[in-house]
Design an enzyme around this catalytic site. Structure first.
Site, short mmCIF file in Angstrom:
data_model
loop_
_atom_site.label_atom_id
_atom_site.label_comp_id
_atom_site.label_asym_id
_atom_site.label_seq_id
_atom_site.Cartn_x
_atom_site.Cartn_y
_atom_site.Cartn_z
N GLY A 159 39.80 34.54 -30.48
CA GLY A 159 40.21 34.39 -28.95
C GLY A 159 39.17 34.78 -28.11
O GLY A 159 39.00 34.43 -26.92
N TYR A 160 38.75 36.03 -28.34
CA TYR A 160 37.63 36.59 -27.35
C TYR A 160 36.18 35.75 -27.18
O TYR A 160 35.97 35.28 -26.07
CB TYR A 160 37.26 37.90 -28.08
CG TYR A 160 36.20 38.85 -26.91
CD1 TYR A 160 36.75 39.41 -25.99
CD2 TYR A 160 34.99 38.68 -27.06
CE1 TYR A 160 35.94 40.14 -24.98
CE2 TYR A 160 34.10 39.44 -26.31
CZ TYR A 160 34.61 40.07 -25.39
OH TYR A 160 33.76 40.93 -24.43
N ALA A 161 36.07 35.25 -28.34
CA ALA A 161 34.61 34.29 -28.37
C ALA A 161 34.99 32.97 -27.35
O ALA A 161 34.07 32.78 -26.49
CB ALA A 161 34.23 33.92 -29.86
N SER A 163 37.32 32.67 -25.27
CA SER A 163 37.50 33.08 -23.71
C SER A 163 36.21 33.20 -22.96
O SER A 163 36.03 32.96 -21.71
CB SER A 163 38.37 34.36 -23.51
OG SER A 163 37.85 35.56 -23.89
#
Length: 255
Positions: A159-161, A163
């Site tokens: 999810g972080y990647a 975003s």
């Protein structure tokens, strides 16, 4: 104009999200040192905090706003309030963010939604709304906090990647439309920095050693490493820089 004057932010107002600690706090303090008044925004910020005290020690004004970046209504209410109460916002630093760690096969919808809402959706809405004011002013500096995972995939943080990869494209999209309107939109990509977000990595001897072995500077970065680049991108010195992401990573991306 002399070179030293290019970095003078006297008379400017900077809105910094996620300024309660870490990189965002250092960014806010650095902008204040350069002469800017600060609008500090965080989900947990309260009046009289450490960032406010540091900013005021330089004789600058500091305004406090709370916003839950994971909730769209909160983000919209915040943008309406801050625009109503501040006639001019010259600099916007989109630094607020979160990270949720779990392998891709176990990365829940709740993890995904929270990270995308905070790291991407809220930043688009805030930039769009404050950008309207900047267009009216024919001036503005917008700085996004990107990541090494704007360029790479990472491990256990899908999810972080996603975003941060999207933030890289959003920087370019805003820059393409707004450069001709006197607004510079750029980003800063932190490497491995000693903050709350990397505590788990720093506490893992194997991962920490692996990370340090790839950093030519042979150290974890510190929040203070972001003062200079933030002032640069917020100042007249960067007037002909648009859609660029500056890596502050001790040389990681060069390996």
């Amino acid at each position: 104009m002399t070179a030293s004057n290019l970095f003078d932010l006297s008379g400017k107002t900077a809105l910094v999200t996620g300024c309660n600690r870490g990189i965002g706090q250092a960014m806010a303090i650095g902008l204040a040192e350069a002469g800017a008044d600060i609008i500090g925004v965080s989900s947990s910020i309260t009046p009289g905090g450490e960032t406010e005290k540091a900013v005021k020690a330089f004789g600058r004004n500091f305004s406090v706003y709370q916003c839950d970046f994971s909730k769209r209504d909160s983000v919209k209410n915040f943008t309406e309030k801050v625009l109503k109460e501040n006639a001019r916002i010259d600099i916007l630093v989109n630094n607020a963010g979160t990270i949720m760690r779990a392998p891709a096969a176990e990365h829940s919808d709740e993890y995904w939604d929270k990270v995308i809402d905070i790291n991407l959706n809220s930043q688009f809405i805030i930039t769009r709304e404050i950008g309207k004011r900047m267009i009216e002013q024919s001036f503005g500096k917008v700085i996004f906090t990107a990541s090494l995972l704007t360029f790479q995939g990472g491990i256990n943080v899908p999810g972080y990647a996603a975003s941060k990869g999207a933030i890289g494209s959003l920087i370019k999209a805003f820059a393409n439309e707004w450069a001709s309107k006197g607004i510079n939109v750029n980003g800063i990509a932190p490497g491995y920095i000693a903050t709350d977000n990397t505590e788990a990595l720093r506490n893992d001897p194997e991962r920490s050693a692996s990370i340090l072995s790839r950093i030519p500077a042979n150290r974890w970065g510190e929040p203070e490493d972001f003062k200079g680049v933030t002032v640069f991108l917020a100042s007249k010195a960067s007037d002909y820089i648009n859609g660029t992401i500056v890596t502050v990573d001790g040389g990681w991306m060069g390996r």
